[in-house]
Design an enzyme around this catalytic site. Structure first.
Site, short mmCIF file in Angstrom:
data_model
loop_
_atom_site.label_atom_id
_atom_site.label_comp_id
_atom_site.label_asym_id
_atom_site.label_seq_id
_atom_site.Cartn_x
_atom_site.Cartn_y
_atom_site.Cartn_z
N ARG A 46 0.85 -1.19 0.00
CA ARG A 46 0.00 0.00 0.00
C ARG A 46 0.89 1.24 0.00
O ARG A 46 0.65 2.21 -0.70
CB ARG A 46 -0.95 0.02 1.21
CG ARG A 46 -1.70 1.35 1.33
CD ARG A 46 -2.91 1.37 2.27
NE ARG A 46 -2.90 0.44 3.34
CZ ARG A 46 -2.14 0.55 4.45
NH1 ARG A 46 -1.34 1.58 4.61
NH2 ARG A 46 -2.19 -0.39 5.38
N TYR A 98 -16.51 17.22 -15.50
CA TYR A 98 -16.77 15.78 -15.56
C TYR A 98 -17.82 15.43 -14.51
O TYR A 98 -17.70 15.84 -13.35
CB TYR A 98 -15.47 15.02 -15.32
CG TYR A 98 -15.66 13.53 -15.27
CD1 TYR A 98 -15.91 12.80 -16.43
CD2 TYR A 98 -15.62 12.83 -14.07
CE1 TYR A 98 -16.10 11.43 -16.40
CE2 TYR A 98 -15.81 11.46 -14.03
CZ TYR A 98 -16.05 10.77 -15.19
OH TYR A 98 -16.25 9.41 -15.14
N ASP A 170 -7.28 19.24 -14.00
CA ASP A 170 -7.58 17.92 -14.54
C ASP A 170 -7.15 17.93 -16.01
O ASP A 170 -7.79 18.56 -16.85
CB ASP A 170 -9.08 17.65 -14.38
CG ASP A 170 -9.50 16.27 -14.90
OD1 ASP A 170 -8.76 15.69 -15.71
OD2 ASP A 170 -10.59 15.81 -14.51
N LYS A 195 -7.97 6.97 -19.30
CA LYS A 195 -8.25 7.50 -20.62
C LYS A 195 -6.99 7.46 -21.49
O LYS A 195 -6.51 6.39 -21.79
CB LYS A 195 -8.83 8.91 -20.48
CG LYS A 195 -9.89 9.05 -19.36
CD LYS A 195 -11.15 8.25 -19.62
CE LYS A 195 -12.08 8.12 -18.40
NZ LYS A 195 -12.46 9.36 -17.75
C1 PLP Z 1 -12.96 9.78 -16.48
C2 PLP Z 1 -12.65 11.12 -15.95
C3 PLP Z 1 -12.46 11.32 -14.58
C4 PLP Z 1 -12.64 10.21 -13.55
O1 PLP Z 1 -11.68 9.22 -13.69
P1 PLP Z 1 -11.95 7.67 -13.39
O2 PLP Z 1 -10.68 7.02 -13.78
O3 PLP Z 1 -13.13 7.24 -14.19
O4 PLP Z 1 -12.23 7.57 -11.91
C5 PLP Z 1 -12.14 12.60 -14.16
N1 PLP Z 1 -12.01 13.63 -15.03
C6 PLP Z 1 -12.18 13.46 -16.35
C7 PLP Z 1 -12.02 14.62 -17.26
C8 PLP Z 1 -12.51 12.20 -16.86
O5 PLP Z 1 -12.70 12.06 -18.17
#
Ligand code: PLP
Length: 381
Positions: A46, A98, A170, A195
Site C-alpha cells: 500500500r 466531468y 484535470d 483515458k
Molecule cells: C474519467 C474522468 C475522470 C474520472 O476518472 P476515473 O478514472 O473514471 O475515476 C475525471 N475527469 C475526467 C475529465 C474524466 O474524463
C-alpha cells in the site's frame, strides 16, 4: 530530454536485478526485512510497490513534475486532493465539469463541510469575485467535458498565486502531449489515466503530479493512509500505454480535426464543439497553451431532438456507444443521459449539454472508415 523520449525513458531504469527492460510486475504485498525496519526501500505494497514506483516516476516525467502518485481511479486521485481540506474550506471549480467530479464534490465532500462554487471560467477574471479567505483550491478542467471549452491556465494561475490558493488542473482530455499545466503555474495536475495515458480501454487508474515537496509529502501521506492505490498489474499496463502516448495522440489529433471539419459542413449538424475552429470562443488561448487540439469533440443535431441523438449513437458501427474516452478505438456517448446524468437538467442545459449533444472520442482508426460510419448514421435522422 524531449517529450517523445520522455514517454519511453523518462525517470525509468532497467530492472536492477535482471536487466529486464520493462519493470517486472511485482505481484507482492510485502517485502523481507533483514532486521526490524531494515529493508530495500519497500515494506508493504500500500505504501510502495516497485512497479507502481516506475509508473509514478513516468507520470512525473511526462508532466514535467518532481513527484507522481498513482491511484485506483481518477476519482480516487481527486478524493486524495480534497482530503487536503478541512471543514469550512472552499473550492472554486469549473462549472462545465466531468460528471463524476461534480458528484464527489457535491454528494461526498459537501457533507463534510467543504463549500464548492461552480462557475464559468472562460474569462479568468470572473474567479476573483468568488475568492474568500477560506478558498483553498481552484479546480480547473480544460478542455472541458463535454463542451470543449478552454480555460486560460496561466491567467487562472495568476489569481491562485495572488491569493495563495492551490491550482489543480484535470489534464485528462489534453494529456501532457498537448499541455503541461505545471509549466503554466498549476500546483497539482490530475489525470484519469483510464483515458489517454492508459490508452487501450483496459484499466481504470488515476494520477497526481506535483512539484512542491511539502505538498507531495501531504499527498503521499493521504495516499498511504486512505489506501486508494492501484495494483502492480495495472501499473504495468499504464506504463506500457504511456510509451506510445505521443504517437497515439498525434493520430487522435489528426483524426479529430478531419471529423470536426466533416461534421461542421454536414446539413443535419447544428453545432460542432472543437477548440481548433477559429470560431471557437477561446481558440486563441487553445492555440497558445496547447500544441494541437486533441481527439475529443462534441456536436448537436438540428432541431435538438433526443431521439435523433439516440438514432445516431445506436446505429454507429465503428464508433462504440460507451462511457469513457481516450482509447485507441473510437467511442460515442450521449452526455445528457450517460456521463452527465448526475447533473440536474437545469444545470446541464445552462452549460450547453442539450438533449441532442453527442460526444465523440475519436480513435486512431482510418479516417475514411470513421467518416463513412458517421455518414450512414446521420443519414438515418
Ligand atoms: C474519467 C474522468 C475522470 C474520472 O476518472 P476515473 O478514472 O473514471 O475515476 C475525471 N475527469 C475526467 C475529465 C474524466 O474524463
Amino acid at each position: 530530454m524531449k517529450f517523445n523520449t520522455k514517454t519511453i525513458h523518462g525517470k525509468q531504469q532497467h530492472d536492477p536485478s535482471t536487466g529486464a527492460v520493462m519493470p517486472p510486475i511485482y505481484q507482492t504485498s510485502t517485502y523481507a526485512q533483514t532486521s526490524p525496519g531494515e529493508h530495500k526501500g519497500y515494506e508493504y505494497s500500500r505504501t510502495g510497490n516497485p512497479t507502481r514506483t516506475a509508473l509514478e516516476n513516468a507520470f512525473a516525467s511526462i508532466e514535467n513534475g518532481n513527484y507522481g502518485l498513482a491511484f485506483g481511479s481518477g476519482l480516487a486521485a481527486i478524493d486524495c486532493v480534497l482530503k487536503l481540506l478541512k471543514p469550512g474550506d472552499e473550492v472554486i471549480s469549473t462549472n462545465d465539469l466531468y460528471g463524476g467530479t461534480y458528484r464527489i464534490f457535491t454528494q461526498i465532500f459537501e457533507q463534510y463541510g467543504i463549500k464548492f462554487h461552480f462557475i464559468g471560467m472562460k474569462n479568468a477574471a470572473t474567479i476573483e469575485a468568488y475568492v474568500t479567505k477560506n478558498t483553498k483550491i481552484i479546480w480547473v478542467e480544460t478542455p472541458t467535458n463535454p463542451m470543449l471549452n478552454i480555460i486560460d491556465i496561466k491567467a487562472v494561475a495568476r489569481v491562485s498565486k495572488k491569493h495563495s490558493i492551490l491550482l489543480a488542473v484535470d489534464n485528462t482530455f489534453a494529456t501532457p502531449y498537448l499541455q503541461n499545466p505545471l509549466d503554466m503555474g498549476a500546483d497539482i495536475v490530475m489525470h484519469s489515466a483510464t483515458k489517454y495515458l492508459g490508452g487501450h480501454s483496459d484499466v481504470v487508474m488515476g494520477a497526481l503530479i506535483v512539484n512542491d515537496k511539502e505538498l507531495a509529502t501531504k499527498l503521499y501521506f493521504i495516499q498511504n493512509s486512505c489506501g486508494a492505490i492501484c495494483g502492480p498489474m495495472d501499473s504495468f499496463l499504464v506504463l506500457r500505454g504511456i510509451k506510445t502516448l505521443h504517437v497515439r495522440m498525434q493520430r487522435h489529433c489528426e483524426n479529430g480535426k478531419i471529423i470536426a471539419i466533416y461534421l461542421a459542413q454536414h446539413p443535419k449538424v447544428e453545432n460542432v464543439f472543437w477548440p481548433g475552429f477559429e470560431s471557437h470562443p477561446n481558440h486563441k488561448i487553445a492555440k497558445e497553451q496547447m500544441r494541437d487540439y486533441g481527439g475529443m469533440l462534441s456536436f448537436s443535431t438540428k432541431g435538438n431532438r433526443m431521439k435523433d441523438a439516440f438514432t445516431v449513437v445506436e446505429n454507429l458501427n465503428i464508433f462504440t456507444l460507451a462511457e469513457s474516452l481516450g482509447g485507441v478505438e473510437s467511442l460515442a456517448g450521449h452526455p445528457a443521459s450517460m456521463t452527465h446524468a448526475a447533473i440536474p437538467r437545469e444545470e446541464r442545459e445552462k452549460i450547453g449539454v442539450v438533449d441532442s449533444l453527442i460526444r465523440l472520442s475519436v480513435g486512431i482508426e482510418d479516417q475514411e472508415d470513421l467518416i463513412a460510419d458517421l455518414e450512414q448514421a446521420l443519414a438515418l435522422i
